[in-house]
Design an enzyme around this catalytic site. Structure first.
Site, PDB file in Angstrom:
ATOM      1  N   CYS A   1       0.839  -0.780  -0.136  1.00  0.00           N
ATOM      2  CA  CYS A   1       0.158  -0.151   0.290  1.00  0.00           C
ATOM      3  C   CYS A   1       1.302   1.159  -0.156  1.00  0.00           C
ATOM      4  CB  CYS A   1      -0.954   0.281   1.074  1.00  0.00           C
ATOM      5  SG  CYS A   1      -2.290   1.085   0.350  1.00  0.00           S
TER       6      CYS A   1
ATOM      7  N   GLU B   1      -1.505  -9.445   3.031  1.00  0.00           N
ATOM      8  CA  GLU B   1      -1.299 -10.595   4.501  1.00  0.00           C
ATOM      9  C   GLU B   1      -3.125 -10.150   5.407  1.00  0.00           C
ATOM     10  OE1 GLU B   1      -0.275  -6.766   3.981  1.00  0.00           O
ATOM     11  OE2 GLU B   1      -0.882  -5.679   5.598  1.00  0.00           O
TER      12      GLU B   1
ATOM     13  N   HIS C   1      -3.992  -5.266   0.901  1.00  0.00           N
ATOM     14  CA  HIS C   1      -2.767  -5.615   2.034  1.00  0.00           C
ATOM     15  C   HIS C   1      -2.621  -6.934   1.726  1.00  0.00           C
ATOM     16  CE1 HIS C   1      -2.849  -2.320   3.947  1.00  0.00           C
ATOM     17  NE2 HIS C   1      -3.219  -1.615   3.161  1.00  0.00           N
TER      18      HIS C   1
HETATM   19  N1  GLN Z   1      -1.403   6.623   3.037  1.00  0.00           N
HETATM   20  C1  GLN Z   1      -1.755   5.911   1.878  1.00  0.00           C
HETATM   21  C2  GLN Z   1      -3.564   6.633   1.025  1.00  0.00           C
HETATM   22  O1  GLN Z   1      -4.746   6.062   1.757  1.00  0.00           O
HETATM   23  C3  GLN Z   1      -1.682   4.562   1.947  1.00  0.00           C
HETATM   24  C4  GLN Z   1      -2.317   3.870   2.944  1.00  0.00           C
HETATM   25  C5  GLN Z   1      -2.545   2.096   3.593  1.00  0.00           C
HETATM   26  O2  GLN Z   1      -0.704   2.055   3.943  1.00  0.00           O
HETATM   27  N2  GLN Z   1      -2.981   1.758   3.937  1.00  0.00           N
HETATM   28  O3  GLN Z   1      -3.780   5.692  -0.038  1.00  0.00           O
END
Ligand code: GLN
Length: 557
Positions: free
Chosen positions: A398, A526, A524
């Site tokens: 992300c 994970e 994500h």
């Molecule tokens: N801050 C980033 C966003 O809002 C990444 C968010 C995250 O790593 N879950 O897109």
């Protein structure tokens, strides 16, 4: 109420005892016997969900598959998919998706009661903790029992017995235990048994006190689980039994174990599963099916190799900030005969002393963590650039994928000003910017793009090699995304987009095709890793890290 049995789990002495792990292990004992179990986590804080909490304060925020529309009264809708990290432990142990409505907070309970008061549901009456708040708690529990219809519903109460904010929940439990037949509920109290170095003994007094606090609220535990650095001797079990009014066989040891997946077999050895079933009058006619689980635990215990994974980030001061990532790395490692050593790197320290980045040289892979905001970001970008240059296997999750994009734009494309607008709203090269629908959103709670979404993977990419599928579902939590206008130009230098969302418009993954393994994903992975079924992308990452480890070992010989 259905025939569902309720098993409450409370905590004593202090928080952070691993109640979630204990609850999950209890669920596993029941699953071994063929029962269908589900879990509720109660968090007594006033936040509606933990989505806006700092990971250092609260630990990881877990993301569920589904997004729940919490609708306390007509006209009020809150989207919830960001929940307590214990849900991750339940999913990993029980391999059953956790629905976000099963994480009940005081915030949700009070909000429901108050908005109902405003719309006139209680006209003429005074609204009180008892019965209105406790009724709302009981109704949430009943609704989940009716909807999911498990044989046993485990209900874990966060925090510690004696906390002011948990009182209404304990009172609701007292009422439920009174209302339901004796064998339909049980109460497991998990408490700390500290070891006093000066006398070389485990001490039971704090447990006696916390049980007395419970008793003062009209609750008698049926089972006491003692968390201690070692297993409880017969003598201390006898003492706890005597002072806390439970049979000796109901005092169960829960020592520090590694891996934590060893806890269900450890409980099983103490006959806890059978005892629990006798308390709840649950009958079964099979031998507990524990063999597959033990085989899986042995993979973790017997892994022969060790690899080092660097994890640069800003929440490195508590391990709980990235608990699902740690678990996913270990799951993949165990299935590749390796233990994964995680090397936490505080990226603010790299910003102060750029030489510190050399620590990556002794690592076999680098995982760049999810995150928000600007603190430590330049250091994170530097680690991504270093991994690109030095061919270090890299997985960006992300924010980690977004910052990989920034690193490539700056170091390979030479766009020195490239940035994400999350950190620099004025940048002339916004390689990362708001998702289109996010531009107008003001409120912070539950407003990101959340939950599981369809992802379309391009064939011939490293991502496809990992998943071997064109369509997958993984969970998201973001406001920003990678801007194609720029990746189009970055392609010439090997930076390719490897997955899109269903519309084909939102980049979901990127990679560098001139690098052994440099992959960034907007999702994500994970959250879907399980100890018996590692996530394919983590598996691919660890496989490449093992290859680098072999090369490094050969070079050192
Ligand atoms: N801050 C980033 C966003 O809002 C990444 C968010 C995250 O790593 N879950 O897109």
């Amino acid at each position: 109420m259905t025939m569902t049995k309720l098993c409450f789990v409370t905590g004593g002495v202090l928080s952070g005892l691993g109640k979630g792990i204990t609850t999950s292990a209890i669920g596993k004992l029941l699953q071994f016997r063929g029962f269908h179990v589900d879990v509720i986590k109660i968090d007594p804080y006033l936040n509606v969900d933990p989505g806006t909490l700092n990971p250092i304060e609260h630990g990881e925020v877990f993301i569920t598959d589904e997004v729940w529309e919490f609708n306390p009264a007509p006209g009020f809708v809150y989207r919830i998919a960001e929940i307590d990290q214990d849900a991750g432990t339940y999913e990993r142990f029980l391999d059953h998706p956790f629905h976000p409505s099963q994480n009940i907070t005081s915030g949700q309970i009070y909000l429901s009661v108050i908005v109902h008061e405003r719309v006139g549901k209680f006209l003429g009456r005074t609204i009180q903790i008892v019965p209105h708040i406790t009724d709302e708690v009981k109704s949430r529990i009943r609704n989940i029992a009716n909807k999911e219809d498990p044989d046993v519903l485990l209900i874990e109460i966060g925090g510690t017995v004696g906390d002011i904010e948990a009182m209404p929940f304990l009172e609701a439990i007292r009422q439920l235990r009174l209302e339901l037949p004796k064998h339909d509920t049980c109460l497991v109290h998990v408490t700390l048994i500290p070891y006093l170095e000066s006398v070389g003994q485990l001490k039971s007094k704090p447990t006696q006190h916390s049980v007395r606090t419970l008793q003062g609220m009209g609750l008698q535990p049926d089972i006491i689980v003692g968390r201690a650095r070692e297993s409880l001797s017969k003598e201390i079990k006898r003492k706890i039994s005597l002072y806390c009014s439970v049979p000796e066989k109901a005092v169960i040891s829960n020592p520090d174990l590694s891996p934590i997946y060893d806890l269900p077999p450890y409980f099983e050895q103490q006959n806890m599963g059978n005892y629990l079933c006798s308390l709840l009058q649950l009958s079964y006619d099979c031998k507990p099916a524990i063999d597959d689980w033990i085989e899986m635990v042995n993979l973790f215990k017997n892994a022969k190799r060790t690899i080092n994974i660097a994890m640069p980030g800003k929440y490195t001061s508590i391990i709980d900030s990235y608990v699902s990532i740690n678990a996913a790395l270990q799951d993949a490692g165990a299935h590749l005969d390796a233990k994964v050593n995680i090397n936490w790197i505080d990226t603010e320290a790299i910003e102060e002393d750029p030489d510190k980045i050399r620590v990556l040289d002794s690592c076999d892979g680098c995982l760049l963590t999810p995150g928000f905001g600007s603190r430590g970001v330049e250091g994170m970008i530097q680690t991504a650039s270093y991994a690109i240059q030095k061919n270090i296997p890299y997985l960006g999750i992300c924010f980690g994928a977004q910052l990989l994009t920034v690193a490539f734009a700056r170091s390979i494309m030479g766009w020195k000003e490239a940035h994400t607008t999350e950190v620099d709203a004025e940048t002339h090269v916004p390689v990362i910017d708001f998702l289109p629908e996010q531009k107008i959103i003001q409120e912070k709670g539950g407003t990101m793009r959340l939950g599981a979404h369809k992802i379309i993977i391009q064939e011939g990419t490293k991502l496809w090699d990992a998943y071997h599928q064109s369509v997958i579902h993984e969970r998201f939590r973001h406001r920003y995304h990678i801007i194609e206008e720029y990746t189009g130009q970055m392609k010439e230098k090997g930076f390719i987009t490897s997955a899109y969302d269903e519309t084909g418009k939102i980049v979901n993954a990127i990679e560098i095709n001139t690098h052994p393994f440099c992959v960034g994903v907007q999702f994500h992975p994970e959250y879907t890793s399980r100890p018996n079924r590692p996530n394919p992308l983590y598996f691919a990452f660890i496989k490449h890290a093992l290859e680098r480890s072999t090369i490094r070992m050969n070079a050192n010989e």
